[in-house]
Design an enzyme around this catalytic site. Structure first.
Site, PDB file in Angstrom:
ATOM      1  N   ASN A  61       7.996  -5.654  -1.235  1.00  0.00           N
ATOM      2  CA  ASN A  61       8.043  -4.512  -0.222  1.00  0.00           C
ATOM      3  C   ASN A  61       6.660  -4.562  -0.040  1.00  0.00           C
ATOM      4  O   ASN A  61       5.793  -3.911  -0.613  1.00  0.00           O
ATOM      5  CB  ASN A  61       8.358  -3.335  -1.219  1.00  0.00           C
ATOM      6  CG  ASN A  61       8.476  -2.047  -0.122  1.00  0.00           C
ATOM      7  OD1 ASN A  61       8.007  -2.113   0.940  1.00  0.00           O
ATOM      8  ND2 ASN A  61       9.109  -0.758  -0.398  1.00  0.00           N
ATOM      9  N   ALA A  73       3.429  -0.915   4.627  1.00  0.00           N
ATOM     10  CA  ALA A  73       2.829  -0.801   6.119  1.00  0.00           C
ATOM     11  C   ALA A  73       2.564  -2.455   6.616  1.00  0.00           C
ATOM     12  O   ALA A  73       2.464  -2.703   7.640  1.00  0.00           O
ATOM     13  CB  ALA A  73       1.724   0.100   6.324  1.00  0.00           C
ATOM     14  N   HIS A  77      12.991  -2.730   1.733  1.00  0.00           N
ATOM     15  CA  HIS A  77      12.294  -1.423   2.037  1.00  0.00           C
ATOM     16  C   HIS A  77      13.090  -0.227   1.426  1.00  0.00           C
ATOM     17  O   HIS A  77      14.421  -0.358   1.578  1.00  0.00           O
ATOM     18  CB  HIS A  77      12.217  -1.507   3.469  1.00  0.00           C
ATOM     19  CG  HIS A  77      11.505  -2.397   4.013  1.00  0.00           C
ATOM     20  ND1 HIS A  77      10.035  -2.425   4.008  1.00  0.00           N
ATOM     21  CD2 HIS A  77      11.645  -3.635   4.855  1.00  0.00           C
ATOM     22  CE1 HIS A  77       9.653  -3.482   4.520  1.00  0.00           C
ATOM     23  NE2 HIS A  77      10.565  -4.363   5.172  1.00  0.00           N
ATOM     24  N   ARG A  84       4.884  11.011  -2.406  1.00  0.00           N
ATOM     25  CA  ARG A  84       4.784  11.089  -0.811  1.00  0.00           C
ATOM     26  C   ARG A  84       6.058  11.216  -0.156  1.00  0.00           C
ATOM     27  O   ARG A  84       7.142  10.424  -0.452  1.00  0.00           O
ATOM     28  CB  ARG A  84       3.862  10.029  -0.249  1.00  0.00           C
ATOM     29  CG  ARG A  84       4.731   8.672  -0.330  1.00  0.00           C
ATOM     30  CD  ARG A  84       4.053   7.841   0.676  1.00  0.00           C
ATOM     31  NE  ARG A  84       4.682   6.417   0.569  1.00  0.00           N
ATOM     32  CZ  ARG A  84       4.506   5.663   1.438  1.00  0.00           C
ATOM     33  NH1 ARG A  84       4.013   5.660   2.391  1.00  0.00           N
ATOM     34  NH2 ARG A  84       4.911   4.366   1.182  1.00  0.00           N
ATOM     35  N   PRO A 136       0.702  -1.249   0.109  1.00  0.00           N
ATOM     36  CA  PRO A 136      -0.082  -0.060   0.092  1.00  0.00           C
ATOM     37  C   PRO A 136       0.735   1.349  -0.166  1.00  0.00           C
ATOM     38  O   PRO A 136       1.711   1.283   0.631  1.00  0.00           O
ATOM     39  CB  PRO A 136      -0.888  -0.042   1.259  1.00  0.00           C
ATOM     40  CG  PRO A 136      -0.098  -1.252   2.102  1.00  0.00           C
ATOM     41  CD  PRO A 136       0.488  -1.958   1.284  1.00  0.00           C
ATOM     42  N   ASN A 137       0.205   2.223  -0.780  1.00  0.00           N
ATOM     43  CA  ASN A 137       1.020   3.610  -0.817  1.00  0.00           C
ATOM     44  C   ASN A 137       2.200   3.737  -1.502  1.00  0.00           C
ATOM     45  O   ASN A 137       2.575   5.036  -2.055  1.00  0.00           O
ATOM     46  CB  ASN A 137       1.105   4.122   0.586  1.00  0.00           C
ATOM     47  CG  ASN A 137      -0.290   4.573   1.386  1.00  0.00           C
ATOM     48  OD1 ASN A 137      -1.308   4.870   0.925  1.00  0.00           O
ATOM     49  ND2 ASN A 137       0.080   3.784   2.676  1.00  0.00           N
ATOM     50  N   TYR A 175      11.250   8.796   1.116  1.00  0.00           N
ATOM     51  CA  TYR A 175      11.333   7.591   0.199  1.00  0.00           C
ATOM     52  C   TYR A 175      12.071   8.047  -1.173  1.00  0.00           C
ATOM     53  O   TYR A 175      12.100   7.084  -2.267  1.00  0.00           O
ATOM     54  CB  TYR A 175       9.803   7.390  -0.331  1.00  0.00           C
ATOM     55  CG  TYR A 175       9.348   6.723   0.946  1.00  0.00           C
ATOM     56  CD1 TYR A 175       9.754   5.497   1.613  1.00  0.00           C
ATOM     57  CD2 TYR A 175       8.052   7.228   1.652  1.00  0.00           C
ATOM     58  CE1 TYR A 175       8.977   4.875   2.685  1.00  0.00           C
ATOM     59  CE2 TYR A 175       7.537   6.986   2.913  1.00  0.00           C
ATOM     60  CZ  TYR A 175       8.029   5.773   3.241  1.00  0.00           C
ATOM     61  OH  TYR A 175       7.391   5.127   4.332  1.00  0.00           O
ATOM     62  N   GLU A 193      12.896  -9.355   1.044  1.00  0.00           N
ATOM     63  CA  GLU A 193      12.083  -8.343   1.480  1.00  0.00           C
ATOM     64  C   GLU A 193      12.845  -6.934   1.173  1.00  0.00           C
ATOM     65  O   GLU A 193      14.147  -6.906   1.538  1.00  0.00           O
ATOM     66  CB  GLU A 193      12.059  -8.466   2.928  1.00  0.00           C
ATOM     67  CG  GLU A 193      11.161  -7.463   3.536  1.00  0.00           C
ATOM     68  CD  GLU A 193      11.048  -7.550   5.193  1.00  0.00           C
ATOM     69  OE1 GLU A 193      11.211  -8.683   5.579  1.00  0.00           O
ATOM     70  OE2 GLU A 193      10.469  -6.708   6.002  1.00  0.00           O
ATOM     71  N   ARG A 249      13.860   4.482  11.867  1.00  0.00           N
ATOM     72  CA  ARG A 249      12.440   5.351  12.019  1.00  0.00           C
ATOM     73  C   ARG A 249      11.780   4.871  13.074  1.00  0.00           C
ATOM     74  O   ARG A 249      12.470   4.482  14.092  1.00  0.00           O
ATOM     75  CB  ARG A 249      11.803   4.930  10.644  1.00  0.00           C
ATOM     76  CG  ARG A 249      12.389   5.303   9.412  1.00  0.00           C
ATOM     77  CD  ARG A 249      11.736   5.269   8.185  1.00  0.00           C
ATOM     78  NE  ARG A 249      10.579   6.061   8.080  1.00  0.00           N
ATOM     79  CZ  ARG A 249       9.531   6.004   7.101  1.00  0.00           C
ATOM     80  NH1 ARG A 249       9.419   5.064   6.387  1.00  0.00           N
ATOM     81  NH2 ARG A 249       8.567   6.673   7.278  1.00  0.00           N
TER      82      ARG A 249
HETATM   83  C1  DQA Z   1       8.354   0.955   3.268  1.00  0.00           C
HETATM   84  C2  DQA Z   1       8.589   1.199   4.994  1.00  0.00           C
HETATM   85  C3  DQA Z   1       7.256   1.020   5.585  1.00  0.00           C
HETATM   86  O1  DQA Z   1       7.402   1.221   7.093  1.00  0.00           O
HETATM   87  C4  DQA Z   1       6.122   1.971   5.353  1.00  0.00           C
HETATM   88  O2  DQA Z   1       4.972   1.616   5.751  1.00  0.00           O
HETATM   89  C5  DQA Z   1       6.106   1.993   3.698  1.00  0.00           C
HETATM   90  C6  DQA Z   1       7.405   1.749   2.806  1.00  0.00           C
HETATM   91  C7  DQA Z   1       9.618   1.164   2.651  1.00  0.00           C
HETATM   92  O3  DQA Z   1       9.809   0.882   1.402  1.00  0.00           O
HETATM   93  O4  DQA Z   1      10.724   2.147   3.192  1.00  0.00           O
HETATM   94  O5  DQA Z   1       4.934   2.243   3.244  1.00  0.00           O
HETATM   95  O6  DQA Z   1       7.935  -0.396   3.262  1.00  0.00           O
END
Ligand code: DQA
Length: 148
Positions: free
Chosen positions: A75, A78, A101, A19, A11-12, A24, A99, A108
């Protein structure tokens, strides 16, 4: 072993590059996909690249990868920190899982330090920006080649 790799984004991440660019970066998900496809070509990998804001869709893609894909780059965004369902789905996948990120989740907020997905992942890449996806593909290609 299959050279098909699923690259799954939670998500996102459709808003990547737009964003919170201070966290990011400015590269969009389309940029990430382009870079992954170029890298996959070099590594002779076939890619399925997906993003969803819906947990069940990510789970369905993991199920689809079962018995079909040589590996998964994920990835989970959240859902990393909340989803036992994603962990269970990944546990039902037989190949290697990396995985990714974009940000360094350990630098963080405390709630980002725990990852359910890390209980299954064979490797974790965090804080390398969008390049983390390419690093993950390099690692998967090596693992797939080793098993070939
Ligand atoms: C994320 C890190 C997560 O904590 C966050 O909720 C994201 C992006 C990253 O790529 O740094 O949406 O996975």
């Amino acid at each position: 072993m299959s050279r098909l790799v699923y690259v799954l984004n939670g998500p996102n991440l459709n808003l990547l590059g737009k964003r919170e660019p201070h966290i990011y970066g400015v590269e969009t998900l389309a940029d990430v996909e382009r870079a992954c496809r170029a890298r996959a070509n070099e590594l002779r990998l076939e890619l399925h690249f997906y993003q969803s804001n819906r947990e069940y869709e990510l789970i369905d893609w993991i199920h689809e990868a079962r018995g079909r894909a040589g590996g998964i780059v994920i990835n989970p965004a959240a859902y990393t920190h909340t989803s036992v369902a994603l962990l269970d789905a990944l546990n039902a996948f037989e190949g290697p899982v990396i995985e990714v990120h974009v940000s360094n989740i350990h630098k963080r907020e405390e709630f980002r330090h725990h990852s359910y997905v890390s209980l299954r992942a064979d490797g974790v890449i965090a804080g390398c920006g969008a390049q983390g996806y390419e690093l993950a593909l390099l690692r998967l290609a090596k693992l797939i080649d080793q098993k070939a």
